[in-house]
Design an enzyme around this catalytic site. Structure first.
Site, PDB file in Angstrom:
ATOM      1  N   GLN A   1      78.285 -25.300 -69.759  1.00 10.52           N
ATOM      2  CA  GLN A   1      79.270 -25.862 -70.676  1.00 10.52           C
ATOM      3  C   GLN A   1      79.045 -25.393 -72.119  1.00 10.52           C
ATOM      4  O   GLN A   1      79.389 -26.092 -73.073  1.00 10.52           O
ATOM      5  CB  GLN A   1      79.241 -27.390 -70.602  1.00 10.52           C
ATOM      6  CG  GLN A   1      79.818 -27.946 -69.321  1.00 10.52           C
ATOM      7  CD  GLN A   1      81.287 -27.608 -69.154  1.00 10.52           C
ATOM      8  OE1 GLN A   1      82.030 -27.546 -70.129  1.00 10.52           O
ATOM      9  NE2 GLN A   1      81.718 -27.397 -67.927  1.00 10.52           N
ATOM     10  N   SER A   2      78.525 -24.213 -72.287  1.00  8.96           N
ATOM     11  CA  SER A   2      78.237 -23.683 -73.620  1.00  8.96           C
ATOM     12  C   SER A   2      79.502 -23.536 -74.463  1.00  8.96           C
ATOM     13  O   SER A   2      80.455 -22.840 -74.080  1.00  8.96           O
ATOM     14  CB  SER A   2      77.558 -22.316 -73.489  1.00  8.96           C
ATOM     15  OG  SER A   2      77.538 -21.646 -74.723  1.00  8.96           O
TER      16      SER A   2
END
Length: 337
Positions: A79-80
């Site tokens: 989920q960067s």
């Protein structure tokens, strides 16, 4: 004085707004005073590409263009925010994007990962142990992979946090201080979430170069105080070497609060989710549980304890990340009432 900025590509909608959070300020003020809290809305740098990473990528992509690169390779968690921003920036500029992601590929993409894939970025997943142990080799593997197909790649470190990327927040510090001066004050404190260190490094160096009487504090969302003390100084030393500017990194005023990390990176306790809900209900301000929500929760606890009692104005830099709310939607379900 800030030296001449290097070539960069204008990607963000700047300047971003500076807004007061007067209901939060009133609720968390103590008898005898407390600061007026402001928020620098860097979550509004763009829509899909929103957040602090876009300021950094203006300079990173400028360097990529100067070097004749047509491919961007970077890394991060599933989920960067940085990977999502890089994916969308690459699509906007017509560049290939390869993401080196930590963890297992989910059955259904959500949040930032969904946006990565919509933007056409290629993704490769690696177990955490392999990711951390072999990251330099993974970058080299993918760089060689694209070179073998006639492409030239620029490798971007985690969060674009290095001596090139921090230019984004040297410029951000200059903009923020100008915003404040137009409102009639110079902030005693500037606070941000710190997860890869680059935003804090740029703000810290920018404040020093501009000779501002402003203390920058990073609220850590992972690692520890010593790590970020070193990382901020490393990024600034790298900037110094790249630009031929002498900076005494040992004398830098680097402040880190690592008291509110909680269980670990991207894992939050219930009080953080409550702080996110409170910011939304009191100010219409959307935070995320990985970065800004943790930092804002920590700030509220420090305010409650009287940490900033003698401060006139404090600016919270909203670094974005709202897409990270959605994969953790179940954490908010029981907060009603």
């Amino acid at each position: 004085m800030i030296p001449r900025y290097p070539p960069h590509i204008s990607l963000a909608r700047l300047p971003t707004p500076l807004q007061p959070l007067d209901r939060i300020s009133e609720k968390y003020s103590l008898p005898g005073g407390g600061p007026r809290i402001w928020v620098k809305r860097d979550d509004l740098t763009e829509s899909g590409m929103s957040g602090n990473k876009l300021r950094k990528l203006e300079f990173v992509t400028g360097a990529a263009r100067e070097q004749g690169c047509d491919t961007l390779i970077t890394c991060g968690g599933e989920q960067s925010n940085h990977c999502r921003t890089t994916a969308l920036v690459g699509a906007r500029l017509g560049m290939h994007v390869q993401l080196i992601l930590r963890g297992d590929a989910p059955a259904v993409a959500d949040g930032n990962l969904l946006l990565d894939r919509l933007a056409g970025a290629a993704t490769a997943f690696y177990p955490p142990r392999q990711f951390f142990a072999e990251l330099p080799a993974l970058f080299e593997h993918w760089k060689a992979f694209y070179a073998g197909r006639g492409h030239k790649a620029l490798c971007i470190p985690t969060g674009a946090s290095d001596g090139l990327g921090i230019w984004g927040y040297i410029a951000g510090a200059e903009e923020l201080l100008q915003d404040c001066r137009e409102r009639g004050f110079e902030p005693e404190h500037v606070v941000c979430a710190t997860g890869s260190g680059g935003t804090q490094a740029g703000l810290t160096l920018g404040a020093q170069l501009l000779q501002a009487n402003t203390r920058v504090t990073g609220y850590a969302v992972c690692d520890n105080e010593a790590y970020f003390q070193n990382k901020v100084r490393e990024d600034i030393a790298h900037w110094s070497a790249l630009n031929g500017q002498q900076v005494d990194t040992g004398a830098l005023d680097v402040h880190v609060n690592a008291d509110y990390i909680g269980p670990g990176y991207a894992v939050a306790d219930e009080p953080v989710y409550r702080a996110i809900a409170e910011a939304a209900s009191l100010e219409g301000l959307l935070l995320d549980p990985v970065y800004t929500g943790k930092a804002f929760y920590g700030l509220l606890q420090e305010l409650r304890a009287g940490r900033y009692r003698d401060c006139g104005n404090l600016v919270f830099v909203h670094t974005g990340g709202q897409f990270g709310i959605f994969p953790q939607r179940e954490k908010f379900a029981h907060l009603e009432g």
